[in-house]
Design an enzyme around this catalytic site. Structure first.
Site, PDB file in Angstrom:
ATOM      1  CB  SER A 182      -0.874  -0.019   1.239  1.00 56.22           C
ATOM      2  OG  SER A 182      -1.655   1.131   1.256  1.00 56.22           O
ATOM      3  N   GLY A 183       0.549   2.193  -0.885  1.00 57.57           N
ATOM      4  CA  GLY A 183       1.296   3.445  -0.941  1.00 57.57           C
ATOM      5  C   GLY A 183       2.511   3.387  -1.853  1.00 57.57           C
ATOM      6  CB  THR A 187      -3.753   3.795  -7.669  1.00 57.67           C
ATOM      7  OG1 THR A 187      -4.119   2.679  -6.871  1.00 57.67           O
ATOM      8  CG2 THR A 187      -4.972   4.402  -8.281  1.00 57.67           C
ATOM      9  CG  ASN A 237      -1.914   5.733  -0.557  1.00 57.34           C
ATOM     10  OD1 ASN A 237      -1.985   6.944  -0.753  1.00 57.34           O
ATOM     11  ND2 ASN A 237      -2.040   4.838  -1.514  1.00 57.34           N
ATOM     12  CB  SER A 240      -5.177   3.639   0.774  1.00 63.12           C
ATOM     13  OG  SER A 240      -4.954   2.265   0.673  1.00 63.12           O
ATOM     14  CB  SER A 241      -7.070   1.400  -4.238  1.00 63.85           C
ATOM     15  OG  SER A 241      -6.109   2.196  -4.853  1.00 63.85           O
ATOM     16  N   GLY A 463      -0.512  -5.926  -2.965  1.00 58.37           N
ATOM     17  CA  GLY A 463       0.520  -6.952  -2.983  1.00 58.37           C
ATOM     18  C   GLY A 463       0.543  -7.745  -1.691  1.00 58.37           C
ATOM     19  CD  GLU A 465       1.157  -4.404   2.660  1.00 58.30           C
ATOM     20  OE1 GLU A 465       1.618  -3.767   3.605  1.00 58.30           O
ATOM     21  OE2 GLU A 465       0.240  -3.998   1.939  1.00 58.30           O
TER      22      GLU A 465
HETATM   23  N1  LIG Z   1       5.126   7.932  -9.895  1.00 59.15           N
HETATM   24  C1  LIG Z   1       4.742   8.763  -8.929  1.00 59.15           C
HETATM   25  N2  LIG Z   1       4.982  10.090  -9.014  1.00 59.15           N
HETATM   26  C2  LIG Z   1       4.601  10.902  -8.027  1.00 59.15           C
HETATM   27  N3  LIG Z   1       3.992  10.525  -6.913  1.00 59.15           N
HETATM   28  C3  LIG Z   1       3.711   9.237  -6.769  1.00 59.15           C
HETATM   29  C4  LIG Z   1       4.079   8.279  -7.762  1.00 59.15           C
HETATM   30  N4  LIG Z   1       3.684   7.072  -7.345  1.00 59.15           N
HETATM   31  C5  LIG Z   1       3.085   7.276  -6.150  1.00 59.15           C
HETATM   32  N5  LIG Z   1       3.097   8.562  -5.805  1.00 59.15           N
HETATM   33  C6  LIG Z   1       2.549   9.154  -4.561  1.00 59.15           C
HETATM   34  O1  LIG Z   1       2.259   8.131  -3.660  1.00 59.15           O
HETATM   35  C7  LIG Z   1       0.890   8.105  -3.317  1.00 59.15           C
HETATM   36  C8  LIG Z   1       0.404   6.683  -3.201  1.00 59.15           C
HETATM   37  O2  LIG Z   1       0.373   6.067  -4.469  1.00 59.15           O
HETATM   38  P1  LIG Z   1      -0.800   5.087  -4.913  1.00 59.15           P
HETATM   39  O3  LIG Z   1      -2.108   5.608  -4.470  1.00 59.15           O
HETATM   40  O4  LIG Z   1      -0.611   4.806  -6.341  1.00 59.15           O
HETATM   41  O5  LIG Z   1      -0.418   3.833  -4.041  1.00 59.15           O
HETATM   42  P2  LIG Z   1      -1.031   2.353  -4.172  1.00 59.15           P
HETATM   43  O6  LIG Z   1       0.104   1.445  -4.420  1.00 59.15           O
HETATM   44  O7  LIG Z   1      -2.149   2.342  -5.124  1.00 59.15           O
HETATM   45  O8  LIG Z   1      -1.519   2.099  -2.676  1.00 59.15           O
HETATM   46  P3  LIG Z   1      -2.833   1.384  -2.165  1.00 59.15           P
HETATM   47  O9  LIG Z   1      -2.571  -0.084  -2.174  1.00 59.15           O
HETATM   48  O10 LIG Z   1      -2.970   1.901  -0.759  1.00 59.15           O
HETATM   49  O11 LIG Z   1      -3.942   1.796  -3.032  1.00 59.15           O
HETATM   50  C9  LIG Z   1       0.201   8.892  -4.422  1.00 59.15           C
HETATM   51  O12 LIG Z   1      -0.950   9.501  -3.954  1.00 59.15           O
HETATM   52  C10 LIG Z   1       1.263   9.887  -4.818  1.00 59.15           C
HETATM   53  O13 LIG Z   1       1.224  10.988  -3.970  1.00 59.15           O
HETATM   54 MG   LIG Z   2      -4.092   2.124  -5.023  1.00 58.01          MG
END
Ligand SMILES: Nc1ncnc2c1ncn2[C@@H]1O[C@H](COP(=O)(O)OP(=O)(O)OP(=O)(O)O)[C@@H](O)[C@H]1O
Ligand SMILES: [Mg+2]
Length: 967
Positions: A182-183, A187, A237, A240-241, A463, A465
Site C-alpha cells: 500500500s502506498g 494506482t 497512503n 489508498s485503494s 501486494g 503483506e
Molecule cells: N510515480 C509517482 N509520481 C509521483 N507521486 C507518486 C508516484 N507514485 C506514487 N506517488 C505518490 O504516492 C501516493 C500513493 O500512491 P498510490 O495511491 O498509487 O499507491 P497504491 O500502491 O495504489 O496504494 P494502495 O494499495 O494503498 O492503493 C500517491 O498519492 C502519490 O502521492
Molecule cells: Mg491504489
C-alpha cells in the site's frame, strides 16, 4: 546508449530518465579494483560499500567507505561489487554480479538521481518518488511511441507501448500486472497506463451524444468515481485503494480504442462503519459534507459537520493532501461524463446519505426485558425518507425480525447489540452493493458495441503483506498474490524449461525454492482452507472452534505449508500459520464464519425490495429461489444456493486467472522507499523485504541462469551472416543450423554465452545486444564502401559517355544546323512528347482505378473475416470461462460429497454400535422385568400369608375377648 541529442525528444523529462552523456562517462570511468571492491553486511544498514583489506581463514577485514571504520566479518557476509561500467544500469538482469546488495544499490543510486523506473529482467520496478516528476507529459508519451524496450529508458510508458505493439504484431491479448504494498504507487502507474492508451489510440468513433463524454474521456472518468467510493486515507497512503481492480481496454482491428470494462475485487466494506484513529472513511462522505454543493446537503438531510455522524468520524475527517471540494466536483463531473441519468445520480447520493444516517440510529433496552426498542425515531424517519421506506416498519423489522422456522414464520426478539449489529451490516451492505452496481453500470456505458479484437488488461491489486494481525481479508489478498506469483513463475521458467526441453538443450532443472503449489493447494483445493470454511458455514452449529479443529484435523502435520503458530511475547493471537512464498504468515480465525456468511436482516431486506426508490430495489432484486419461498439472502447472489464471501472471491479470482492465462503478461512492481513519505530517501531493509516478497530477486536470478534471447536458425543466418560471410560458402547448400554454428564459432564473442537447440539458437542476456552492435558497425562499413565503389564506377563510365556524346552532338549539330527540315523538327518535338505522356497518364489512371477497386474488395473481405474472428474469439473465451468455473465447482462438490459419504459411513458404524448396545440393554431389561415379576409374585404370596395371619390374629383376639368376657 543514446546521445544527448537523441534524448532531446524527451524534453524536460530527459534528465529523470537517463543521465547526460558527460555524467555517464564520468561515472563509468571511475577508478575501480575488482578484487577489493565489495559490499559488506551490516546490522543497521543491511549492506555498506567497502574495500577488502585482507582475507584470513574464512574471515575478511573490510574498510567501510562511508565511515572509514574497519570491520572483520565472515566470508559469506561480503559480496562482490559490479564494475563502474554497470553504474545505474537500466536492466539489472545484465549485471555481472547479481546479488541482493548490487540490486539494492543500483535501485538506490538511480532513485537518488530521480530515475524511478528500472528493469529487472521481465519486471519493471518503480520506486515511489513522493513528488511529481515531469515524466508523464504529452511529449514523453509521444517520445515513447513505437520504441522497443531496449531503445528507450525504462518507463511505465515503455511497458505500455510494448504491450500495445505486441498486441498488434503477435495478435494476442496482453496484461499489465501492477502490484506492490500500500502506498507504493500502483494506482498512480495504473492511471498512467490508461492515460497512455487513451492518448495513442483515440477511438475513431466520436459519440454524437454530447451529454456523455467520448470513450477515452469515459475510461478516464471512471477513476474519480470509483476512487470517491473505494478509496480512503490510511496510515500509509492518503488515497489508498480499498479494492482491487482489473481494467480491460479493448481495441478494434486497427488498434483504436473500442470499449473497456472493469472488474473489482474485495471492497473493504468494514471501513464504512469503522476507522482507525489515523485513518478516514471513504472519500465520498467527506466530499458531500464540504457544502460545495449545498443541494446535496439538502437532498440527503445531512449536515456539514462529520462529527454529527460518529460512524464515519472515528478517525480523521480531513486529509492535508486532498481538497475534498475539488474532488466532489471531479466525482460529480465523472458521474455525468460516464452517462448516469439524473435519477441514478440522485439515487447514488441519497443512498450514500442514508448510509451515513445509519450510524445515528439509537436503540434502548425495554424495561426488565432483553428486548431492544427504538430510542427516538427522528433518524429512522430520515432514513425512511431517503430509502423510500415506512420508518415504523423498518424499526419493527429491526427489533422484531420475522424468521422462518420450518415452514412457518415466527417473530424473534432482538437485544440492543444484535440490532446495532444488523443496522451496521445493512449500512455496509447498501454501500457495497451500490459500489458493485456502479461498476456494472460503468461497464454498460463503456461497452460501445464497436467491434473489438484484442484487449490489454491492467491489474491494480494489493501486494503480498504480512501484518501483526492477519484475518480473512489478508488471506484472500495473500492467496491472490500467491496465484499471481505462480502465474509469473509459470510464465517465466516453466515455459522456459519446456522450451529448452523441446529444443534439446541441456538444462539442469533449478529448484527456485518457490514451492507455491503446496500453499495454493492447501488454500483452494477441495478440503482446503476455503472449502472447509464454506462447509462450516452450512452447519448452523459450527463455531470458530469447530472450524479451527477441522482445519487442524485435516492439515496439521499433513501439509508442510500448514503450521501451528509459534507464540511469542507481544504477538497478536493467531490460530494457524501458512508458509507462503514470501514468508510465514500467522492468521487469526476469529469471526471468519460470520464474515463469510455475511448475514443480513431479512425482514428489512424485504422492505428494501419493495422500496419505490428504484436504485435500492434494484440492489436487492430477489433471486429465483427467494421469490418462490423466502430464502436466505437478498440481492444479486446467483444460483439460489447460499453463496459465501469466500466462494464469490474464489469465483472472481478463478475468472481473473483464466483471463490472465489468455494474455501475454507484463509485470510492474511498485516499491515504497520509506515509511515517512520522504522524497529521495530509501530504507534498505524495507526495500529488500519488498523485493523478496514481490519476486524481483528470484526473477532476476532465474533470468540470468537461463537463455532469455532466442532466434530461429534461418533468421539468425539471414540477419547475422554479414558478421562473417566468408564462413558460409556461396552457391552451395548448407544447413541453417550448421551455418549458424560456423558463424558464431568464427566471431569474437564469449562462446559459453549461447547454446544450439533443434530449431533455434539461444543466448544469455546481453549477448544479442553485442551481436546487434557488431552487425550495425559491419553493415555501416559495408554499405558505405559499396556505395562509394558503385558511385565511382558509374560516374567514371558516365563521364566517358558524356564526353563522346558531347563531341558527336556538336559535330552533327554543325552539319544540320542550317537544314530547314531540322528547324521544323525542333519545333514539333516538344508536342510529340506531350502526346506520349498523355497516353501514359490515361493508362496509369486506369490501372489506379482497378487497383483501388481490388483494394476495397480485399479490405471489405478482411474486415468481414476479422469481425467473424472476434465474435468467435469472444465466444471461445466465454466458453472457457464457463468451463473453468463449472469444473472447479464440480470438483469441489464431488470432494464434498466424498466427505459426506465418509461421515455417513462413520455415522452408520456408530448407529450399528448403538443398536447393538440397545439390544443388550433390552435383554437386560427383559431379565430384570422377569425378576421383578417373580419378586412381585413372591410379594403377593407373602401378602396373602400376612392376610391369613391377620385373620387368624383377629380370630384369636376375638376368642381372647370372648374368653375375657366370660371370665
Ligand atoms: N510515480 C509517482 N509520481 C509521483 N507521486 C507518486 C508516484 N507514485 C506514487 N506517488 C505518490 O504516492 C501516493 C500513493 O500512491 P498510490 O495511491 O498509487 O499507491 P497504491 O500502491 O495504489 O496504494 P494502495 O494499495 O494503498 O492503493 C500517491 O498519492 C502519490 O502521492
Ligand atoms: Mg491504489
Amino acid at each position: 546508449m543514446s546521445t544527448d541529442a537523441e534524448m532531446a525528444i524527451y524534453g524536460k523529462a530527459a534528465i529523470y530518465l537517463r543521465k547526460p552523456e558527460k555524467e555517464r562517462i564520468e561515472a563509468q570511468s571511475k577508478p575501480f579494483d575488482a578484487k577489493t571492491a565489495c559490499y559488506v553486511a551490516h546490522a543497521k544498514e543491511l549492506y555498506l560499500k567497502g574495500t577488502i583489506l585482507s582475507k584470513d581463514g574464512g574471515k575478511v577485514t573490510v574498510k567501510v567507505l562511508d565511515t572509514q571504520e574497519t570491520v572483520t566479518v565472515k566470508e559469506d557476509d561480503v559480496t562482490p561489487m559490479n564494475p563502474p561500467k554497470f553504474d545505474k544500469i537500466e536492466d539489472m538482469a545484465m549485471m555481472t554480479h547479481l546479488n541482493e546488495a548490487s540490486v539494492l544499490y543500483n535501485l538506490k543510486e538511480r532513485y537518488a538521481a530521480w530515475m524511478i523506473y528500472t528493469y529487472s529482467g521481465l519486471f519493471c520496478a518503480t520506486v515511489n518518488p513522493y513528488k511529481w516528476l515531469p515524466v508523464y507529459d504529452q511529449d514523453v508519451v509521444a517520445a515513447y511511441r513505437g520504441k522497443k524496450r531496449m531503445e528507450a529508458p525504462p518507463h511505465i510508458f515503455s511497458v505500455s507501448d510494448n504491450a500495445y505493439q505486441s498486441m498488434l504484431t503477435d495478435r494476442e491479448n496482453q496484461s499489465i500486472l501492477i502490484t506492490g504494498e500500500s502506498g507504493a504507487g500502483k494506482t498512480v502507474n495504473t492511471k498512467r497506463v490508461i492515460q497512455y492508451f487513451a492518448t495513442i489510440s483515440v477511438s475513431g468513433d466520436k459519440k454524437k451524444d454530447t451529454s456523455k463524454g467520448s470513450l477515452e474521456d469515459q475510461i478516464i472518468a471512471a477513476n474519480p468515481l470509483l476512487e470517491a467510493y473505494g478509496n480512503a486515507k490510511t496510515v500509509r497512503n492518503d488515497n489508498s485503494s480499498r479494492f482491487g481492480k482489473f481494467i480491460r481496454i479493448h481495441f478494434g482491428t486497427s488498434g483504436k480504442l473500442a470499449s473497456a470494462d472493469i472488474e473489482t475485487y474485495l471492497l473493504e466494506k468494514s471501513r464504512v462503519s469503522f476507522q482507525l484513529p489515523d485513518e478516514r472513511g471513504y472519500h465520498i462522505f467527506y466530499q458531500m459534507m464540504t457544502n460545495h454543493k449545498p443541494e446535496l446537503i439538502e437532498m440527503t438531510l445531512i449536515t456539514t459537520n462529520p462529527y454529527d455522524f460518529p460512524m464515519i468520524s472515528q478517525g480523521q475527517i480531513t486529509v492535508a493532501s486532498i481538497d475534498d471540494k475539488e474532488e466532489l466536483v471531479a466525482t460529480d463531473t465523472a458521474i455525468d461524463i460516464l452517462g448516469f441519468v439524473n435519477e441514478e445520480k440522485m439515487g447514488i447520493y441519497k443512498l450514500t446519505g442514508a448510509v451515513m444516517h445509519h450510524g445515528n440510529m439509537k436503540f434502548k433496552q425495554k424495561q426488565r426485558e432483553e428486548q431492544a426498542e427504538p430510542d427516538g425515531t427522528e433518524v429512522a424517519d430520515k432514513i425512511g425518507y431517503l430509502l423510500g421506506l415506512n420508518s415504523a416498519d423498518m424499526l419493527k423489522a429491526l427489533c422484531y425480525p420475522r424468521v422462518k422456522v420450518g415452514n412457518e414464520f415466527v417473530t424473534k426478539g432482538q437485544t440492543v447489540p444484535q440490532v446495532n449489529n444488523s443496522v451496521s451490516a445493512l449500512a455496509k451492505s447498501i454501500y457495497e452493493r451500490m459500489f458493485l452496481w456502479m461498476v456494472i453500470r460503468i461497464n454498460q456505458m463503456l461497452d460501445t458495441k464497436q467491434p473489438r479484437q484484442f484487449f490489454i488488461g491492467v491489474l491494480d491489486i494489493a501486494g503480498f503483506e504480512i501484518f501483526d494481525f492477519n484475518s480473512m481479508e489478508q488471506l484472500c489478498i495473500n492467496f491472490t498474490n500467491e496465484k499471481l506469483q505462480q502465474f509469473f513463475n509459470h510464465h517465466m521458467f516453466v515455459l522456459e524449461q519446456e522450451e529448452y526441453k523441446k529444443e534439446g538443450i541441456h538444462w539442469e532443472f533449478i529448484d527456485f525454492g518457490m514451492d507455491l503449489a503446496a500453499c495454493i493447494e492447501l488454500i483452494e483445493k477441495p478440503m482446503g482452507i476455503f472449502s472447509i470454511l464454506e462447509e462450516e458455514c452450512m452447519f448452523p452449529k459450527a463455531s470458530d472452534t469447530t472450524f479451527k479443529n477441522k482445519l487442524y484435523d485435516q492439515h496439521l502435520g499433513k501439509s508442510n505449508a500448514f503450521q501451528k503458530p509459534k507464540p511469542a511475547k507481544g504477538k497478536a493471537e493467531a490460530h494457524f500459520s501458512l508458509v507462503h512464498y514470501a514468508g510465514t504468515v500467522d492468521y487469526n480465525i476469529c469471526g471468519w464464519l460470520d464474515k463469510n456468511k455475511d448475514p443480513l436482516n431479512d425482514s428489512v431486506i424485504q422492505l428494501y425490495q419493495k422500496s419505490p426508490v428504484k436504485l435500492l430495489a434494484l440492489l436487492y432484486v430477489p433471486t429465483g429461489a427467494e421469490e418462490s419461498g423466502g430464502g436466505k439472502k437478498g440481492g444479486k447472489k446467483k444460483g439460489g444456493s447460499m453463496q459465501t464471501v469466500s466462494s464469490q472471491f474464489r469465483e472472481n479470482l478463478g475468472k481473473l486467472m483464466t483471463n490472465l492465462r489468455s494474455t501475454h503478461p507484463h509485470f510492474v512492481r511498485c516499491l515504497i522507499p520509506n515509511e515517512s513519505k520522504t522524497p529521495g530517501l530509501m530504507e534498505n531493509f524495507l526495500v529488500i523485504h519488498q523485493l523478496r516478497c514481490n519476486g524481483v530477486l528470484e526473477g532476476i536470478r532465474i533470468c540470468r541462469k537461463g537463455f532469455p534471447s532466442r532466434i530461429l536458425y534461418a533468421d539468425f543466418k539471414q540477419r547475422y551472416k554479414v558478421l562473417n560471410a566468408s564462413v558460409i560458402p556461396e552457391g552451395q547448400f548448407i544447413d541453417n543450423k550448421k551455418a549458424s554454428e560456423k558463424l558464431l564459432g568464427s566471431i569474437d564473442v564469449d562462446h559459453t554465452q549461447y547454446k544450439f537447440g533443434h530449431t533455434k539458437v539461444f543466448f544469455k542476456a546481453g549477448l544479442l545486444g553485442t551481436l546487434e552492435e557488431m552487425r550495425d558497425e559491419k553493415l555501416a562499413a559495408l554499405v558505405t564502401m559499396t556505395q562509394a565503389l558503385c558511385r565511382g564506377f558509374l560516374m567514371r563510365r558516365e563521364f566517358v559517355k558524356m564526353m563522346e556524346r558531347r563531341q558527336y552532338n556538336i559535330r552533327s549539330f554543325m552539319n544540320v544546323k542550317h537544314w530547314p527540315w531540322m528547324k521544323l523538327y525542333f519545333k514539333i518535338k516538344p508536342l510529340l512528347k506531350s502526346a506520349e505522356a498523355e497516353k501514359e497518364m490515361a493508362q496509369m489512371k486506369e490501372d489506379f482505378a482497378k487497383c483501388k477497386e481490388d483494394l476495397a474488395k480485399a479490405e471489405a473481405r478482411k474486415k468481414e473475416l476479422e469481425e467473424k474472428m472476434v465474435s468467435l474469439l469472444q465466444e471461445k473465451n466465454d466458453l472457457q470461462l464457463q468451463v473453468a468455473s463449472e469444473s472447479e465447482g464440480l470438483v469441489d462438490a464431488e470432494e464434498r460429497c466424498e466427505g459426506l459419504i465418509k461421515s455417513k459411513i462413520q455415522l452408520e458404524a456408530k448407529l450399528k454400535e448403538t443398536s447393538e448396545r440397545l439390544e443388550d440393554e433390552e435383554e437386560i431389561n427383559a431379565e430384570l422385568t422377569a425378576k421383578k415379576r417373580k419378586l412381585e409374585d413372591e410379594c403377593s404370596e407373602l401378602k396373602k400369608d400376612i392376610d391369613d395371619l391377620e385373620l387368624t390374629l383377629a380370630k384369636v383376639e376375638k376368642e381372647k375377648h370372648a374368653t375375657e368376657n366370660k371370665v
